[in-house]
Design a protein around this motif. Sequence first.
Motif: not given
Length: 369
Positions: A121, A124-125, A128, A144, A147, A203-204, A207, A211, A295, A298
């Motif tokens: 997490t 990812t965040m 990003s 992004k 992904k 980050a990708l 990510d 999930g 995903v 999103t």
Amino acid sequence: MDLKFNNSRKYISISVPSKTQTMSPHIKSIDDIVVLGINLSRFNKLTQFFICVAGVFVFYLIYGYLQELIFSMEGFKPYGWYLTLVQFAFYSIFGLIELQLIQDKRRRIPGKTYMIIAFLTVGTMGLSNTSLGYLNYPTQVIFKCCKLIPVMLGGVFIQGKRYNVADVSAAVCMSLGLIWFTLADSTIAPNFNLTGVILISLALCADAVIGNVQEKAMKLHNASNSEMVLYSYSIGFVYILLGLTCTNGLGPAVTFCSKNLIRTYGYAFLFSLTGYFGISFVLALIKIFGALLAVTVTTGRKAMTIVLSFIFFAKPFTFQYIWSGLLVVLGIFLNVYSKNMDKIRLPSLCDLINKTLEARKSRTLAQTV
């Protein structure tokens, strides 16, 4: 109902509670999926899907706008990690409050699993948010939006999943559509930076894994969304705090933000609140429909974010946006269709021919009689 078998040495009693007896909170909550006080288990699958999609779109569109607004503030770009620290602190508080409102407050997922989820997490965040200090927003979206393919690969290697042709086609359509959609915007003010590219790429990768890890942990241990948010973000907060302390990045960020309390902490609160509401619906999507569909939704939201950027900020228009938007819609349809192939079965050419022949045969028999 009691069944008793009694002899000189043995006595067996089997008791089954009556319907009027109250079940334990844990048993009642096995199939209950509650998001922001809404018990989604009371609705059918289609209604659950539309509620989750509406929540993701509404809250994350505001979230994306506030994120771009915060980084548009002069001098804020170097403090992406501090914004993530404040965001994780708010998420932890929100998760604690929500956890107190449900009956079963026990932690079900092991601590070691939460340490892994928290690390992903943060990656990812944090990465990003930090990448926006080096890249413009459309360039970030280009990375992004890709992904979907890593999420499918993560599902294969982490959970042993197998995806059909419709799922693969949906992922390809969504990725190509969004890349095409954002190419025109990225050419307006391209600001490529190798550091930003590395950050958003990492980050990708995180990510793509998170999930599937969240889906596997929540289904295996039957954990609630509020539990997942509380423990993953509170542990992630500790990770970021230690990192900023060791790199001496905490002091300058606090000094800068203290000079602009409303535009930093005020926007960060709204940014975190909408993000928390959005992640609650995303976790519900993951728990009900799986990581790939979550995903996909999103990713479709990102297309809407680009559309709204044209509304709030004047930009040149080209019909390329229309065709790419239709390609994204096609990807969403293919993914929803693949999840409901048993309910929505499109007739093949052979089926249509057979039905036509049967209809003609029935008319011929009716005329003969």
